[in-house]
Each structure stands twice: as C-alpha cells, then as structure tokens.
Design a protein around this motif. Structure first.
Motif, PDB file in Angstrom:
ATOM      1  N   UNK A  33       0.851  -1.192   0.000  1.00  0.00           N
ATOM      2  CA  UNK A  33       0.000   0.000   0.000  1.00  0.00           C
ATOM      3  C   UNK A  33       0.884   1.238   0.000  1.00  0.00           C
ATOM      4  N   UNK A  34       0.462   2.248  -0.754  1.00  0.00           N
ATOM      5  CA  UNK A  34       1.195   3.506  -0.831  1.00  0.00           C
ATOM      6  C   UNK A  34       0.206   4.633  -1.094  1.00  0.00           C
ATOM      7  N   UNK A  35       0.702   5.859  -1.033  1.00  0.00           N
ATOM      8  CA  UNK A  35      -0.098   7.033  -1.363  1.00  0.00           C
ATOM      9  C   UNK A  35       0.578   7.762  -2.505  1.00  0.00           C
ATOM     10  N   UNK A  40       2.334  12.982 -13.155  1.00  0.00           N
ATOM     11  CA  UNK A  40       2.487  13.715 -14.407  1.00  0.00           C
ATOM     12  C   UNK A  40       2.459  12.702 -15.541  1.00  0.00           C
ATOM     13  N   UNK A  41       2.657  13.151 -16.750  1.00  0.00           N
ATOM     14  CA  UNK A  41       2.635  12.253 -17.905  1.00  0.00           C
ATOM     15  C   UNK A  41       3.802  11.276 -17.887  1.00  0.00           C
ATOM     16  N   UNK A  42       4.881  11.594 -17.193  1.00  0.00           N
ATOM     17  CA  UNK A  42       6.066  10.742 -17.227  1.00  0.00           C
ATOM     18  C   UNK A  42       6.490  10.188 -15.874  1.00  0.00           C
ATOM     19  N   UNK A  43       5.811  10.573 -14.786  1.00  0.00           N
ATOM     20  CA  UNK A  43       6.240  10.086 -13.489  1.00  0.00           C
ATOM     21  C   UNK A  43       5.254  10.367 -12.390  1.00  0.00           C
ATOM     22  N   UNK A  44       5.604   9.881 -11.200  1.00  0.00           N
ATOM     23  CA  UNK A  44       4.766  10.090 -10.027  1.00  0.00           C
ATOM     24  C   UNK A  44       5.622  10.023  -8.778  1.00  0.00           C
ATOM     25  N   UNK A  45       5.092  10.582  -7.700  1.00  0.00           N
ATOM     26  CA  UNK A  45       5.741  10.503  -6.395  1.00  0.00           C
ATOM     27  C   UNK A  45       4.857   9.669  -5.483  1.00  0.00           C
ATOM     28  N   UNK A  46       5.447   8.653  -4.866  1.00  0.00           N
ATOM     29  CA  UNK A  46       4.723   7.760  -3.970  1.00  0.00           C
ATOM     30  C   UNK A  46       5.279   7.874  -2.564  1.00  0.00           C
ATOM     31  N   UNK A  47       4.391   7.899  -1.590  1.00  0.00           N
ATOM     32  CA  UNK A  47       4.771   7.884  -0.180  1.00  0.00           C
ATOM     33  C   UNK A  47       4.494   6.483   0.349  1.00  0.00           C
ATOM     34  N   UNK A  48       5.516   5.871   0.981  1.00  0.00           N
ATOM     35  CA  UNK A  48       5.400   4.497   1.469  1.00  0.00           C
ATOM     36  C   UNK A  48       6.032   4.360   2.840  1.00  0.00           C
ATOM     37  N   UNK A  49       5.652   3.288   3.542  1.00  0.00           N
ATOM     38  CA  UNK A  49       6.231   3.013   4.857  1.00  0.00           C
ATOM     39  C   UNK A  49       7.542   2.256   4.770  1.00  0.00           C
ATOM     40  N   UNK A  50       7.853   1.681   3.610  1.00  0.00           N
ATOM     41  CA  UNK A  50       9.093   0.935   3.453  1.00  0.00           C
ATOM     42  C   UNK A  50       9.758   1.338   2.147  1.00  0.00           C
ATOM     43  N   UNK A  51      11.093   1.295   2.101  1.00  0.00           N
ATOM     44  CA  UNK A  51      11.781   1.700   0.874  1.00  0.00           C
ATOM     45  C   UNK A  51      11.772   0.581  -0.167  1.00  0.00           C
ATOM     46  N   UNK A  58       8.319  -1.651 -10.906  1.00  0.00           N
ATOM     47  CA  UNK A  58       7.089  -1.838 -10.148  1.00  0.00           C
ATOM     48  C   UNK A  58       5.876  -1.623 -11.044  1.00  0.00           C
ATOM     49  N   UNK A  59       4.745  -2.086 -10.547  1.00  0.00           N
ATOM     50  CA  UNK A  59       3.455  -1.840 -11.193  1.00  0.00           C
ATOM     51  C   UNK A  59       2.612  -1.051 -10.196  1.00  0.00           C
ATOM     52  N   UNK A  60       1.929  -0.030 -10.687  1.00  0.00           N
ATOM     53  CA  UNK A  60       1.123   0.835  -9.829  1.00  0.00           C
ATOM     54  C   UNK A  60      -0.310   0.816 -10.311  1.00  0.00           C
ATOM     55  N   UNK A  61      -1.241   0.546  -9.394  1.00  0.00           N
ATOM     56  CA  UNK A  61      -2.665   0.574  -9.726  1.00  0.00           C
ATOM     57  C   UNK A  61      -3.338   1.660  -8.900  1.00  0.00           C
TER      58      UNK A  61
END
Length: 99
Positions: A33-35, A40-51, A58-61
């Motif tokens: 689980x992440x937030x 953007x069209x080329x990337x994203x920033x994810x906040x997670x509890x583990x690195x 990775x795959x993001x849904x």
C-alpha cells in the motif's frame, strides 16, 4: 503557462490517493500500500512506509474515483528514494508503460 523557474516538460497533478504497488522484480510479486502524492505524464511521487531499491521495476494501480474516469494501471521504475521520517519514504517513479 510555465514560469521560468519550472523546468518540467509536463505539469504535475497533486493527488493524495491510495494506490497498490507490486514489485515486479520480486519473485513473490508482493503488493504494498502507498499514497500517490503527485502524477504527471512521465512520473509520479509515492509515499510508502518501506523503501524500494533504486532501479526496481514496479506496477502501480490507482482505482478510479468515478465511473467517468478510467483507473490507472502503470509500470515504472524507482528513480528516486528519500527518507522523510521514520517509516516514511518518498519514491520518485519514472513511468515506462501505461496499460
């Protein structure tokens, strides 16, 4: 219009949306689980509890917030990892493919 100080080619949309991350490089294909903070069209920033290690694929849904908006299913690579505090990591993801 972009200001002189904004060197990005694509604007970032600020989000605060729960997402499911699957580590493709991991044989277990663990779901994490992440937030999603921004997208953007080329990337994203994810906040997670583990690195997750740099270079990991990775795959993001991201589920849809309504019937008129399609869910996002993307594959990408971890290109940035910052520890913001204990058990809080910010990952920069370069999007490689969108399904």
């Amino acid at each position: 219009m972009k200001s002189f100080n904004d060197k990005r080619n694509f604007y970032r949309m600020m989000l605060n949306r729960e997402v499911v991350v699957t580590v493709i490089d991991d044989e277990a294909n663990a779901n994490i689980a992440a937030t999603c903070r921004d997208l953007s069209a080329t990337g994203m920033a994810l906040e997670m509890e583990q690195p997750i290690e740099l270079g990991t694929h990775i795959r993001i849904k991201v589920d849809s917030s309504g019937e008129q908006i399609q869910a996002l299913d993307a594959r990408g690579k971890v290109v940035r990892l910052d520890e913001e505090s204990d058990n809080c990591y910010l990952l920069g993801i370069a999007i490689e493919e969108i399904d």
